[in-house]
Design a protein around this motif. Sequence first.
Motif, PDB file in Angstrom:
ATOM      1  N   UNK A  45      -1.784 -24.118  77.033  1.00  0.00           N
ATOM      2  CA  UNK A  45      -1.024 -25.315  76.706  1.00  0.00           C
ATOM      3  C   UNK A  45      -0.971 -25.472  75.190  1.00  0.00           C
ATOM      4  N   UNK A  46       0.222 -25.700  74.649  1.00  0.00           N
ATOM      5  CA  UNK A  46       0.336 -25.959  73.219  1.00  0.00           C
ATOM      6  C   UNK A  46      -0.343 -27.282  72.881  1.00  0.00           C
ATOM      7  N   UNK A  47      -0.918 -27.352  71.696  1.00  0.00           N
ATOM      8  CA  UNK A  47      -1.566 -28.553  71.187  1.00  0.00           C
ATOM      9  C   UNK A  47      -0.794 -29.039  69.961  1.00  0.00           C
ATOM     10  N   UNK A  48      -0.883 -30.328  69.694  1.00  0.00           N
ATOM     11  CA  UNK A  48      -0.136 -30.930  68.590  1.00  0.00           C
ATOM     12  C   UNK A  48      -1.104 -31.493  67.562  1.00  0.00           C
ATOM     13  N   UNK A  49      -0.973 -31.035  66.317  1.00  0.00           N
ATOM     14  CA  UNK A  49      -1.797 -31.518  65.217  1.00  0.00           C
ATOM     15  C   UNK A  49      -0.981 -32.542  64.440  1.00  0.00           C
ATOM     16  N   UNK A  50      -1.576 -33.720  64.195  1.00  0.00           N
ATOM     17  CA  UNK A  50      -0.857 -34.829  63.561  1.00  0.00           C
ATOM     18  C   UNK A  50      -1.700 -35.396  62.420  1.00  0.00           C
ATOM     19  N   UNK A  51      -1.071 -35.640  61.286  1.00  0.00           N
ATOM     20  CA  UNK A  51      -1.814 -36.220  60.163  1.00  0.00           C
ATOM     21  C   UNK A  51      -1.389 -37.656  59.906  1.00  0.00           C
ATOM     22  N   UNK A  52      -2.307 -38.383  59.274  1.00  0.00           N
ATOM     23  CA  UNK A  52      -2.050 -39.731  58.761  1.00  0.00           C
ATOM     24  C   UNK A  52      -2.640 -39.777  57.357  1.00  0.00           C
ATOM     25  N   UNK A  53      -1.917 -39.264  56.349  1.00  0.00           N
ATOM     26  CA  UNK A  53      -2.513 -39.080  55.022  1.00  0.00           C
ATOM     27  C   UNK A  53      -2.802 -40.360  54.256  1.00  0.00           C
ATOM     28  N   UNK A  54      -2.333 -41.491  54.767  1.00  0.00           N
ATOM     29  CA  UNK A  54      -2.613 -42.757  54.098  1.00  0.00           C
ATOM     30  C   UNK A  54      -3.636 -43.597  54.852  1.00  0.00           C
ATOM     31  N   UNK A  55      -4.303 -42.970  55.811  1.00  0.00           N
ATOM     32  CA  UNK A  55      -5.354 -43.652  56.561  1.00  0.00           C
ATOM     33  C   UNK A  55      -6.554 -43.945  55.651  1.00  0.00           C
ATOM     34  N   UNK A  56      -7.064 -45.174  55.701  1.00  0.00           N
ATOM     35  CA  UNK A  56      -8.300 -45.515  55.010  1.00  0.00           C
ATOM     36  C   UNK A  56      -9.474 -45.159  55.922  1.00  0.00           C
ATOM     37  N   UNK A  57     -10.468 -44.492  55.368  1.00  0.00           N
ATOM     38  CA  UNK A  57     -11.661 -44.129  56.136  1.00  0.00           C
ATOM     39  C   UNK A  57     -12.898 -44.544  55.337  1.00  0.00           C
ATOM     40  N   UNK A  58     -14.058 -44.226  55.899  1.00  0.00           N
ATOM     41  CA  UNK A  58     -15.298 -44.498  55.195  1.00  0.00           C
ATOM     42  C   UNK A  58     -15.433 -43.716  53.908  1.00  0.00           C
ATOM     43  N   UNK A  59     -14.565 -42.701  53.723  1.00  0.00           N
ATOM     44  CA  UNK A  59     -14.596 -41.911  52.494  1.00  0.00           C
ATOM     45  C   UNK A  59     -13.687 -42.472  51.411  1.00  0.00           C
ATOM     46  N   UNK A  60     -12.928 -43.526  51.731  1.00  0.00           N
ATOM     47  CA  UNK A  60     -12.115 -44.132  50.697  1.00  0.00           C
ATOM     48  C   UNK A  60     -10.731 -44.526  51.161  1.00  0.00           C
ATOM     49  N   UNK A  61     -10.023 -45.236  50.290  1.00  0.00           N
ATOM     50  CA  UNK A  61      -8.657 -45.668  50.547  1.00  0.00           C
ATOM     51  C   UNK A  61      -7.717 -44.467  50.499  1.00  0.00           C
ATOM     52  N   UNK A  62      -6.808 -44.402  51.452  1.00  0.00           N
ATOM     53  CA  UNK A  62      -5.818 -43.317  51.514  1.00  0.00           C
ATOM     54  C   UNK A  62      -6.479 -41.940  51.550  1.00  0.00           C
ATOM     55  N   UNK A  63      -7.649 -41.856  52.143  1.00  0.00           N
ATOM     56  CA  UNK A  63      -8.312 -40.552  52.222  1.00  0.00           C
ATOM     57  C   UNK A  63      -7.642 -39.654  53.246  1.00  0.00           C
ATOM     58  N   UNK A  64      -7.100 -40.221  54.329  1.00  0.00           N
ATOM     59  CA  UNK A  64      -6.327 -39.458  55.286  1.00  0.00           C
ATOM     60  C   UNK A  64      -7.125 -38.927  56.451  1.00  0.00           C
ATOM     61  N   UNK A  65      -6.450 -38.743  57.581  1.00  0.00           N
ATOM     62  CA  UNK A  65      -7.070 -38.156  58.772  1.00  0.00           C
ATOM     63  C   UNK A  65      -6.122 -37.152  59.410  1.00  0.00           C
ATOM     64  N   UNK A  66      -6.712 -36.239  60.193  1.00  0.00           N
ATOM     65  CA  UNK A  66      -5.947 -35.256  60.969  1.00  0.00           C
ATOM     66  C   UNK A  66      -6.477 -35.264  62.391  1.00  0.00           C
ATOM     67  N   UNK A  67      -5.570 -35.333  63.363  1.00  0.00           N
ATOM     68  CA  UNK A  67      -5.924 -35.414  64.778  1.00  0.00           C
ATOM     69  C   UNK A  67      -5.274 -34.275  65.544  1.00  0.00           C
ATOM     70  N   UNK A  68      -6.037 -33.649  66.445  1.00  0.00           N
ATOM     71  CA  UNK A  68      -5.484 -32.691  67.393  1.00  0.00           C
ATOM     72  C   UNK A  68      -5.305 -33.406  68.722  1.00  0.00           C
ATOM     73  N   UNK A  69      -4.065 -33.446  69.214  1.00  0.00           N
ATOM     74  CA  UNK A  69      -3.791 -33.995  70.538  1.00  0.00           C
ATOM     75  C   UNK A  69      -3.629 -32.802  71.479  1.00  0.00           C
ATOM     76  N   UNK A  70      -4.469 -32.753  72.499  1.00  0.00           N
ATOM     77  CA  UNK A  70      -4.598 -31.556  73.319  1.00  0.00           C
ATOM     78  C   UNK A  70      -3.582 -31.529  74.459  1.00  0.00           C
ATOM     79  N   UNK A  71      -2.943 -30.369  74.621  1.00  0.00           N
ATOM     80  CA  UNK A  71      -2.034 -30.183  75.732  1.00  0.00           C
ATOM     81  C   UNK A  71      -2.784 -29.991  77.045  1.00  0.00           C
ATOM     82  N   UNK A  72      -2.099 -30.276  78.152  1.00  0.00           N
ATOM     83  CA  UNK A  72      -2.702 -30.143  79.476  1.00  0.00           C
ATOM     84  C   UNK A  72      -1.593 -30.117  80.508  1.00  0.00           C
ATOM     85  N   UNK A  73      -1.945 -29.949  81.766  1.00  0.00           N
ATOM     86  CA  UNK A  73      -0.945 -29.972  82.828  1.00  0.00           C
ATOM     87  C   UNK A  73      -0.202 -31.303  82.846  1.00  0.00           C
ATOM     88  N   UNK A  74      -0.870 -32.346  82.380  1.00  0.00           N
ATOM     89  CA  UNK A  74      -0.248 -33.668  82.313  1.00  0.00           C
ATOM     90  C   UNK A  74       0.416 -33.937  80.974  1.00  0.00           C
TER      91      UNK A  74
END
Length: 476
Positions: free
Chosen positions: A117-146
């Motif tokens: 199953x193909x997986x989708x990688x998505x970024x949010x480069x302006x996400x604030x995290x514990x590492x700072x303002x606009x530090x950014x995050x990257x998420x893998x959304x996993x493919x499946x039969x559903x």
Amino acid sequence: MGSSMSKGGWRAAAVIAAALVGSVVLPVGPATAVHGGVPGDFNGDGYRDAVLPAPGANVAGKEAAGAVVVLYGSSSGLATARRKTLTQNTTGIPGTAEAYDRFGAATATEDLNRDGYADLVISAPYEDTGKGTDSGTVTVVWGSRSGLTSGTGLPSPAGDPRHFGVDLAAMSGGAGTKTRVLVGGLDGSVLFTGSFSRSGTFGSATLNQDTPSLASVALGDLNGDTTPDRVLVTVRGSGLSGGEIYTNPAYGYAFQQGNGLISATGDLNGDGYADLVAGDPDEPEVAGADGMLGGRVLVWYGSASGIASDAKPVQITQNTSGVPGGSEKGDAFGGALAVADVNRDKLADIVVGAPYETVGSTQRAGAVTVIPGRASGALGTGSYGFTQDTSGVPGASETDDFFGTTVSAGDIDKNGKPELFVGAAGENNSTGAEFVLPGGSTRPTGAGSKVITGPSIGLTQQHGTLLGGNGLLWVI
């Protein structure tokens, strides 16, 4: 209907309050979806599914929190009712939708855990995290039969990341470390290698801050060893029409000839080695010495030894023999880029966006050019183009539509004829639109084209959705 944003307005948004790191200028504008969303079969039914980023989408009252809409493919093509909308408020997706996170700023598609199953990688480069303002995050959304259901994070190992996820690339050349995700940011890049798992584990994460201020990243097997090589492109540097370009075989050394703002890879001549293509849409800083009037595309051919840092690229402009149109100031030819075999001859083709192209007398309407790959002979022969005035393409060319903001390709109805996807960020007051041009008998065609707009997929705000992504409009 086009937007009211002018080219100067986009550029001003990118450089007001810019910072300087070495000789490279850091943009502060909305860096969103540098490449077009690549279709992938996320539910394993044999049909690729369309990826429509909307980094300006409002979510639960949070302005520009961002969303990605996936339209599931079928034998009858795409239907807006068969869709999955992903936000940081979606069950199973890490984080929470917040104003100006711009989730969906960049996406990449690959079967990372090699489960079919193909997986989708998505970024949010302006996400604030514990590492700072606009530090950014990257998420893998996993493919499946559903389809796409749950996600896990790819965390930056940097202590103070900046806009982590400005651009993404993913590629698998095999199991283990041959499966890779490359993440670009303003402080550098992170290379993630497999094995990847749905639980969020991965093999390693390597931080490179020797090459900061990135505008674009890519992966490609430039030397034929089945291991994806890194390509890093910086934002424009002092005295250059574009940014510096770095590759693995001469890592740490920029190409001495040629520059750009966006890159892509694929085997254009069928020799078994991926070739590197860069878009350099800027006007030359010094006429005859750097860049080309109206923009250009540069090609470096891969080999068993990769690409040497002093290799001379092949240059393609709208004045190249066989390429439609002509080079005119401000076209931004090379402002969007994809490499894929759209004419089914087993050679990769170059898909080029010129989002500021004047069509007839309509300024900044935008155009897309396809340059077929060739086993021999000069690139440019047999090229063809599309605008919103092309027969069968919905709508009409209007000022500031920016048709060709982003481009990608993939077969979503499993007929063996890849569809061409074209984003137009300025459509309808910058709510944006995605045009789907079907694969014809020998190549994509305007006949039977469809347009997907925000309201048709449940994104109902009146401005700034940026469906299809904002491409390089944040800097060009």
